[in-house]
Write a protein that holds these residues in place. Sequence first.
Motif, short mmCIF file in Angstrom:
data_model
loop_
_atom_site.label_atom_id
_atom_site.label_comp_id
_atom_site.label_asym_id
_atom_site.label_seq_id
_atom_site.Cartn_x
_atom_site.Cartn_y
_atom_site.Cartn_z
N LEU A 82 74.02 12.71 24.54
CA LEU A 82 74.25 12.76 25.98
C LEU A 82 74.39 11.36 26.55
O LEU A 82 75.12 11.15 27.52
CB LEU A 82 73.11 13.51 26.67
N SER A 133 82.61 18.13 42.76
CA SER A 133 81.30 18.71 42.46
C SER A 133 80.91 18.50 41.00
O SER A 133 79.74 18.58 40.66
CB SER A 133 81.28 20.20 42.80
N LEU A 134 81.89 18.21 40.14
CA LEU A 134 81.56 17.91 38.74
C LEU A 134 81.14 16.46 38.56
O LEU A 134 80.50 16.11 37.56
CB LEU A 134 82.75 18.19 37.83
N VAL A 136 78.94 14.76 39.73
CA VAL A 136 77.51 14.52 39.69
C VAL A 136 76.96 14.60 38.26
O VAL A 136 75.93 14.02 37.95
CB VAL A 136 76.81 15.51 40.65
N TYR A 137 77.68 15.29 37.36
CA TYR A 137 77.18 15.43 35.99
C TYR A 137 77.07 14.09 35.28
O TYR A 137 76.11 13.85 34.55
CB TYR A 137 78.08 16.36 35.18
N MET A 140 73.90 12.45 36.48
CA MET A 140 72.67 13.14 36.07
C MET A 140 72.43 13.03 34.58
O MET A 140 71.32 12.74 34.14
CB MET A 140 72.76 14.61 36.46
N ILE A 141 73.49 13.25 33.78
CA ILE A 141 73.31 13.23 32.34
C ILE A 141 72.98 11.82 31.87
O ILE A 141 72.05 11.62 31.07
CB ILE A 141 74.57 13.77 31.66
N TRP A 144 69.39 10.95 32.91
CA TRP A 144 68.36 11.69 32.17
C TRP A 144 68.31 11.25 30.71
O TRP A 144 67.22 11.06 30.15
CB TRP A 144 68.64 13.19 32.26
N LEU A 156 68.36 11.78 40.02
CA LEU A 156 68.01 12.89 40.91
C LEU A 156 68.42 12.57 42.34
O LEU A 156 68.93 13.42 43.06
CB LEU A 156 66.51 13.16 40.84
N ALA A 159 72.15 13.04 42.56
CA ALA A 159 72.57 14.43 42.57
C ALA A 159 72.27 15.07 43.91
O ALA A 159 73.12 15.76 44.48
CB ALA A 159 71.87 15.18 41.45
N ILE A 163 75.07 16.65 46.44
CA ILE A 163 75.08 18.05 46.87
C ILE A 163 75.03 18.13 48.39
O ILE A 163 75.76 18.90 49.02
CB ILE A 163 73.87 18.80 46.25
N HIS B 30 70.67 20.67 26.80
CA HIS B 30 71.89 20.96 26.03
C HIS B 30 72.37 22.38 26.33
O HIS B 30 73.57 22.60 26.50
CB HIS B 30 71.62 20.83 24.53
N LEU B 33 74.29 22.48 29.47
CA LEU B 33 75.62 21.87 29.37
C LEU B 33 76.58 22.77 28.60
O LEU B 33 77.77 22.86 28.95
CB LEU B 33 75.52 20.50 28.72
N ILE B 60 83.50 25.66 41.05
CA ILE B 60 82.75 25.02 42.15
C ILE B 60 81.36 25.60 42.24
O ILE B 60 80.36 24.89 42.32
CB ILE B 60 83.50 25.21 43.49
N ALA B 63 79.65 25.94 37.86
CA ALA B 63 79.52 24.66 37.17
C ALA B 63 79.06 23.58 38.13
O ALA B 63 78.25 22.73 37.78
CB ALA B 63 80.85 24.29 36.53
N GLY B 64 79.56 23.60 39.37
CA GLY B 64 79.30 22.49 40.28
C GLY B 64 78.00 22.60 41.02
O GLY B 64 77.40 21.60 41.39
N VAL B 68 73.99 22.55 38.35
CA VAL B 68 73.34 21.30 38.75
C VAL B 68 71.90 21.57 39.15
O VAL B 68 70.98 20.82 38.81
CB VAL B 68 74.13 20.63 39.88
N LEU B 71 69.90 22.05 36.07
CA LEU B 71 69.60 20.74 35.46
C LEU B 71 68.44 20.08 36.19
O LEU B 71 67.52 19.54 35.57
CB LEU B 71 70.83 19.83 35.55
N PHE B 72 68.50 20.14 37.53
CA PHE B 72 67.44 19.59 38.36
C PHE B 72 66.09 20.12 37.92
O PHE B 72 65.16 19.39 37.64
CB PHE B 72 67.66 20.08 39.80
N MET B 75 65.08 19.05 34.43
CA MET B 75 64.71 17.63 34.35
C MET B 75 63.37 17.38 35.03
O MET B 75 62.55 16.59 34.55
CB MET B 75 65.78 16.77 35.01
#
Lengths: 348, 167
Positions: A82, A133-134, A136-137, A140-141, A144, A156, A159, A163, B30, B33, B60, B63-64, B68, B71-72, B75
Amino acid sequence: MTLLAIDWLLIIEKLVLIAIIVFASLGIALYTTFAERKVAAVLQDRPGPERAGPFGLFQPLADGLKLIMKEEIIPTSSNKALFIIGPGLAMTAALMTCAVIPWGSTVELFGRKMDLQIADINIGILYVFGVVSLGVYGIMIGGWASNNKFSLMAALRGASQAISYELAMGIALIALLMTTGSLSLKTIVDQQMQPGHLWNIAYQPLGFLLFFICAMAECNRTPFDLPEAENELNFGYHQEYSSMKLGFYLFAEYINMIMSSAIMASLYFGGYDIPFFNESILSPNIAALVGVAALLIKIIIFIFIFMWIRWTIPRFRYDQLMNLGWKSLIPLALLNMLVTGAWILYRG
Amino acid sequence: MNTTEILFFFLSAVAIFCACMVLISKNPVHSVLWLVGTFFAISGHYILLNAQFLAIVNIIVYAGAIMVLFLFVIMLMNLNQQNEPQKGFWMKLAGVISGGCFMMVLISLVRQAADLNNKTAMTTDGDIGLIKNLGKVLFSDYVVPFEITSVLFLSAMVGAIVMGKKD
């Protein structure tokens, strides 16, 4: 027997167009970093980079070379896969937007009519919104996977900021869509080029302001650069990164800036339209080239405004940032949407 | 095979592979993702059916936004293999068998459903998924369910805010 019925010429044409646009974006981004340093220097009354080449023009090349030559460090405690994917995702999400931006009208080459747009899909704006909106990955990735407290906190923050501001951006866009009646960026630009039709900024001034603020927040530019607030978080989400991976993160920010400038120019400032000028008196090819130049000039103006704001306004505090997003921008965007709806209803 | 079929099989393979990886990966991040990858493959299927609006809304929203949030949560809770309870071998086996039975029921149901027999997918001529047609259908034929759904969303939002309040 043909196994696949594919218009190969079309594919070649699109591939060439994609290559040109991607490399042009990278090139512009390269010189945007230079412009940023020069603008900062002018605003702070100092000469800025001037040693490499005439007026320091080779400075970005030297910077890029330095980044590539640096040692590649992957922390042992990080999540390796990652950690490597993170910057790539940031860059991909930044570049994906360019697929739906209409860079110019149609040119005619070798008897083929070519649109200077990679894909004119009828959901263009939603596509842009999806790619945003993608974005942010990547943050974040990367944050992290670095396995660092500061990186994770920055990720965080980034992200939640993305949002929060996406919402206001989306509502501001809905108001624009209500006036244009189309989601295709090409159609929106063509509408603005019609005689008697003003640029959308005239119909949606508040919407543009909201969109601009949100775009700035989405690009993580000062005053919204909380994810990389160096006095609180050392260096932010890319703290553990070195070499070209760091370069990708830094570069993605500039590409985001270019793309959001292009989107704003297309949505609110007529895209490749030249103000007070009728393009149809020129031959189509020349008109298309002049249109591309007009769009580039608009993009450069927006980029300059981004930089101007960055070096003028100090960073927000985190609670101020959230209050601005949720308590000011979203109610204003909703109000803008209501007023737009009422206006459309009244006009019939 | 034409282009649509090739794309269909490619996207299906990607979707199934990603879905399997969601289950197999040990690391929750993982898994999330890989799930995002699955959503992308399914959006590709929507585009093959000429449902561009559904495809992009899928990206949107799922995935968006939702992923997320996942993931928040992961994490912040810092889930990992050490402090996560691992299920025993027999539990896993029981899960695989019952899940497999459920899949067989679903497959036989889909195979025998009268609505699906002798129907072909409208890959190029279907246009219900375009935003214009979808909007018209939602606001004419299905206006009551649509409005009820919006009330449901509103109540969910109010509930989330009430629960999120500190005092």
